[in-house]
Design an enzyme around this catalytic site. Sequence first.
Site, short mmCIF file in Angstrom:
data_model
loop_
_atom_site.label_atom_id
_atom_site.label_comp_id
_atom_site.label_asym_id
_atom_site.label_seq_id
_atom_site.Cartn_x
_atom_site.Cartn_y
_atom_site.Cartn_z
N LYS A 166 0.81 -1.22 0.00
CA LYS A 166 0.00 0.00 0.00
C LYS A 166 0.84 1.27 0.00
O LYS A 166 0.34 2.35 -0.28
CB LYS A 166 -0.96 -0.01 1.18
CG LYS A 166 -2.03 -1.09 1.06
CD LYS A 166 -3.13 -0.94 2.11
CE LYS A 166 -4.29 -1.87 1.84
NZ LYS A 166 -4.02 -3.27 2.23
C1 LIG Z 1 -4.75 -4.33 1.63
C2 LIG Z 1 -4.09 -5.65 1.63
C3 LIG Z 1 -4.51 -6.70 0.80
C4 LIG Z 1 -5.73 -6.59 -0.09
O1 LIG Z 1 -5.57 -5.70 -1.16
P1 LIG Z 1 -6.86 -5.23 -2.01
O2 LIG Z 1 -6.35 -4.25 -2.97
O3 LIG Z 1 -7.81 -4.63 -0.99
O4 LIG Z 1 -7.45 -6.44 -2.63
C5 LIG Z 1 -3.78 -7.87 0.79
N1 LIG Z 1 -2.71 -8.03 1.60
C6 LIG Z 1 -2.30 -7.07 2.44
C7 LIG Z 1 -1.13 -7.33 3.31
C8 LIG Z 1 -2.95 -5.83 2.49
O5 LIG Z 1 -2.53 -4.88 3.31
#
Ligand SMILES: *Cc1c(COP(=O)(O)O)cnc(C)c1O
Length: 458
Positions: free
Chosen positions: A107
Amino acid sequence: MQYYSLGKQSPNVNFKTAAITGQAPDKGLYFPTTIPQFTPAQIERFKTLDKATLAFEVMKPYVGGTIDDASLQQICAETINFDFPLVPITQTIASLELFHGPTLAFKDVGARFMSRCLGYFSKQASAEKATSIDKSTSTEKPTTVLVATSGDTGGAVANGFLGVDGVDVIILYPKGKVSPIQELQLTTCGQNITALEVEGSFDDCQAIVKDAFMDAPLNKAYNLTSANSINVARWLPQQLYYFFAWQQWVAKYGNDLPMHIVVPSGNFGNICAGMMAKASGLPLGHFVAACNANNVVTRYLQTGNYEVRKAVATVSNAMDVGNPSNFVRILEIMQNNFENLKHALSSYSYDDITTASTIHRVYKTNNYILDPHGAVAFLAAEDFLDKLPTTDINKFKGAIILETAHPVKFPEVVEEAIGQTIEIPKSVQFLLDKQKVSIPMGASFAAFKNWMLTKANA
Ligand SMILES: *Cc1c(COP(=O)(O)O)cnc(C)c1O
């Protein structure tokens, strides 16, 4: 480049407006009016382009002139200034490690890009205000980003927005339900970042944020926006690491071997970004959505019925989503055709016991430490490769999984599974000396609203 609302009831907007408002007035998600198409010659060039230039060339059409080239180049270079290595786990499965950013989560890419874009637009607004003759027309309020987090989003957003002028960030997190490293990432920034420690669950935090966006007095007092993957400025830059993975894949295997991609999915923003990259011409293979017990999409692909259920808690908690908000964007890419969708996307779902035993197995067999989200993806990669049609069988078959977070962020599950402690990476060790600062908050919108309005009048 314009963006339309998938709700179909709101006017088209440019990238700037879509990034500042997050969601369209009709509550639809924004989607580009045309998906940029890279030519085969451009794709050929992309193979060896440096990361920063590649990032700029991919993002430029989406930004559509709302940010000048020099600034966009700088934003892109800063967004991706860490490694995205493709690390083999087995003969056929490699891990695209997306946890080398400042908060050890994929993210970071979206949060860094979005924060810098909002910072740019905010600076632009103050410059316009300074040169405006009629001061009465400029009533710009500073932008306030509201975000609820189950752990990873909050840290990435806090880190991305720290020190960005003209943007305040308020993070709501559930007390006692995020891991120690995650809590330190949320609560030790200071400056323009405020952490609210909510006496409740992640769902309570999310409900408060949702209510806030609908509340007239709060929207009058603040310029509220969200920083989740609904926002195009956070969603679209996630395409970049698919380009980086592909560069590494073709360097190793050439053009002929398709790169199939398994993505641990919750809100489906990440996988949807990959499918956009493919729709714009990047030659990627099949997509596989790996899910935990929250498997609305897995069931949909099996039955054709999209049946939403309330989210249940799992060990891969960043994927505990009952109704993935970005799935409508995937449907849009697939022209809302179920056959197209089934052709492009598969999905598998696993329970917690299988996830934990996979962390154990892969550690013992391959000496690789998966986090719980990566473990779900690894399982899906195995099952997918097992069932890969015979047309591919004469060739080597392989897939990559997206390792979305560093295992140290989920110590309870991972340390139990591998039977030892995980070393904290050097890049986050400084957090251990920091003092947590958070504001305790009851799990009610009334309490939150009261606090916000008092703050606005202070
Ligand atoms: C946010 C997140 C996800 C999911 O990602 P999306 O884009 O919401 O499908 C998967 N793994 C981790 C570690 C995350 O922080």
